[in-house]
Design a protein around this motif. Sequence first.
Motif, PDB file in Angstrom:
ATOM      1  N   LYS A   3       0.676  -1.077   0.027  1.00  0.00           N
ATOM      2  CA  LYS A   3       0.101  -0.152  -0.027  1.00  0.00           C
ATOM      3  C   LYS A   3       0.936   1.202  -0.049  1.00  0.00           C
ATOM      4  O   LYS A   3       1.895   1.293   0.686  1.00  0.00           O
ATOM      5  CB  LYS A   3      -1.009   0.169   1.214  1.00  0.00           C
ATOM      6  CG  LYS A   3      -2.051  -1.254   1.296  1.00  0.00           C
ATOM      7  CD  LYS A   3      -2.822  -1.155   2.437  1.00  0.00           C
ATOM      8  CE  LYS A   3      -3.784  -2.155   2.570  1.00  0.00           C
ATOM      9  NZ  LYS A   3      -4.800  -2.156   3.756  1.00  0.00           N
ATOM     10  N   ASP A   4       0.310   2.215  -0.726  1.00  0.00           N
ATOM     11  CA  ASP A   4       1.068   3.456  -0.655  1.00  0.00           C
ATOM     12  C   ASP A   4       0.429   4.242   0.602  1.00  0.00           C
ATOM     13  O   ASP A   4      -0.748   4.983   0.511  1.00  0.00           O
ATOM     14  CB  ASP A   4       0.716   4.310  -1.902  1.00  0.00           C
ATOM     15  CG  ASP A   4       1.635   5.562  -2.187  1.00  0.00           C
ATOM     16  OD1 ASP A   4       2.305   5.929  -1.334  1.00  0.00           O
ATOM     17  OD2 ASP A   4       1.190   6.350  -3.183  1.00  0.00           O
ATOM     18  N   ALA A   9      -6.110   8.524   0.770  1.00  0.00           N
ATOM     19  CA  ALA A   9      -7.345   7.607   0.983  1.00  0.00           C
ATOM     20  C   ALA A   9      -6.815   6.500   1.943  1.00  0.00           C
ATOM     21  O   ALA A   9      -7.689   6.058   2.758  1.00  0.00           O
ATOM     22  CB  ALA A   9      -7.826   7.114  -0.337  1.00  0.00           C
ATOM     23  N   VAL A  10      -5.662   5.746   1.610  1.00  0.00           N
ATOM     24  CA  VAL A  10      -5.117   4.873   2.645  1.00  0.00           C
ATOM     25  C   VAL A  10      -4.904   5.303   4.098  1.00  0.00           C
ATOM     26  O   VAL A  10      -5.187   4.567   4.740  1.00  0.00           O
ATOM     27  CB  VAL A  10      -3.537   4.496   2.020  1.00  0.00           C
ATOM     28  CG1 VAL A  10      -3.087   3.589   2.778  1.00  0.00           C
ATOM     29  CG2 VAL A  10      -3.966   4.030   0.533  1.00  0.00           C
ATOM     30  N   GLU A  16      -9.479   4.932  10.212  1.00  0.00           N
ATOM     31  CA  GLU A  16     -10.806   4.544  10.670  1.00  0.00           C
ATOM     32  C   GLU A  16     -10.655   2.965  11.446  1.00  0.00           C
ATOM     33  O   GLU A  16     -11.322   2.536  12.141  1.00  0.00           O
ATOM     34  CB  GLU A  16     -11.508   4.436   9.502  1.00  0.00           C
ATOM     35  CG  GLU A  16     -11.977   6.045   9.022  1.00  0.00           C
ATOM     36  CD  GLU A  16     -12.896   5.809   7.679  1.00  0.00           C
ATOM     37  OE1 GLU A  16     -13.097   4.661   7.179  1.00  0.00           O
ATOM     38  OE2 GLU A  16     -13.493   6.618   7.403  1.00  0.00           O
ATOM     39  N   ALA A  17      -9.606   2.172  10.754  1.00  0.00           N
ATOM     40  CA  ALA A  17      -9.373   0.937  11.419  1.00  0.00           C
ATOM     41  C   ALA A  17      -8.936   0.848  12.780  1.00  0.00           C
ATOM     42  O   ALA A  17      -9.409   0.220  13.512  1.00  0.00           O
ATOM     43  CB  ALA A  17      -8.259   0.266  10.238  1.00  0.00           C
ATOM     44  N   TYR A  18      -7.997   1.676  12.935  1.00  0.00           N
ATOM     45  CA  TYR A  18      -7.411   1.865  14.347  1.00  0.00           C
ATOM     46  C   TYR A  18      -8.383   2.437  15.355  1.00  0.00           C
ATOM     47  O   TYR A  18      -8.425   1.917  16.491  1.00  0.00           O
ATOM     48  CB  TYR A  18      -6.231   2.884  14.142  1.00  0.00           C
ATOM     49  CG  TYR A  18      -5.082   2.148  13.545  1.00  0.00           C
ATOM     50  CD1 TYR A  18      -4.877   0.867  13.016  1.00  0.00           C
ATOM     51  CD2 TYR A  18      -4.184   3.377  13.131  1.00  0.00           C
ATOM     52  CE1 TYR A  18      -3.586   0.538  12.621  1.00  0.00           C
ATOM     53  CE2 TYR A  18      -3.050   2.759  12.132  1.00  0.00           C
ATOM     54  CZ  TYR A  18      -3.002   1.553  11.885  1.00  0.00           C
ATOM     55  OH  TYR A  18      -1.862   1.091  11.334  1.00  0.00           O
TER      56      TYR A  18
END
Length: 227
Positions: A3-4, A9-10, A16-18
């Motif tokens: 992933k970049d 966006a990443v 949000e996941a954290y």
Amino acid sequence: MPKDFSNPAVIILLKEAYDREKRLRAKWISKNREKLEKAVTLNREPTNYFEEDVAKQNMIGVLPSITLGHIAARENRKKTPLRDARTIPAAESIRHEHSIINMGLGSPSEDPRLARPDTDFKLDPIMRPVNAKLKKLLMKPRPTFGREVYLKKRTKEDPGNKYYFPECTSWDHGWRLQESSLLERATYGRIWQLNRSLRSRVGPQPDPEHYYPPSVPCYAKCASNIL
């Protein structure tokens, strides 16, 4: 594909996941707070046991069986013990049926030590008697005779001719092999082939051609060319 992390966006996705993982962890901790406190807190009374106390408790558990053993031993001590006189007939029968003479391993004429009554419970001799001719070497002077020459010739004898039974495990292989009915003479040895050729009907024959060394090929002129 990696992933970049410089992509906006990443970055938003990871944030949000954290945050979602933090909320789930906080919810689980608040739900199981009582269980966690009970697991990390020692609420029972301390026993202050030592290793000696544990060993003592194990010994106390075995004491009833030891007591029963002492009671049984006390009852057995009151009984009349068996005397040796009651075991003589059994020993006599074993001695009579399994002696070296009955097993065919020796005879009193060769070894006078074997000629004894069945009531004699001494151990059978281990070694066979020494040959009289070999024993005479000890009575003659050195260096042609003597103890050293006697021992050298004695070691060359077959162990089966010196002992009644194998005294070590290395003698088990081949012990009394000459008395076996399955013993066969070699049919491909040099001595056997020589005896076979000499005792055959046509007598000894020359060796086959493949026994001779190969002949080296060389150039040879024909007789017609020479003439």
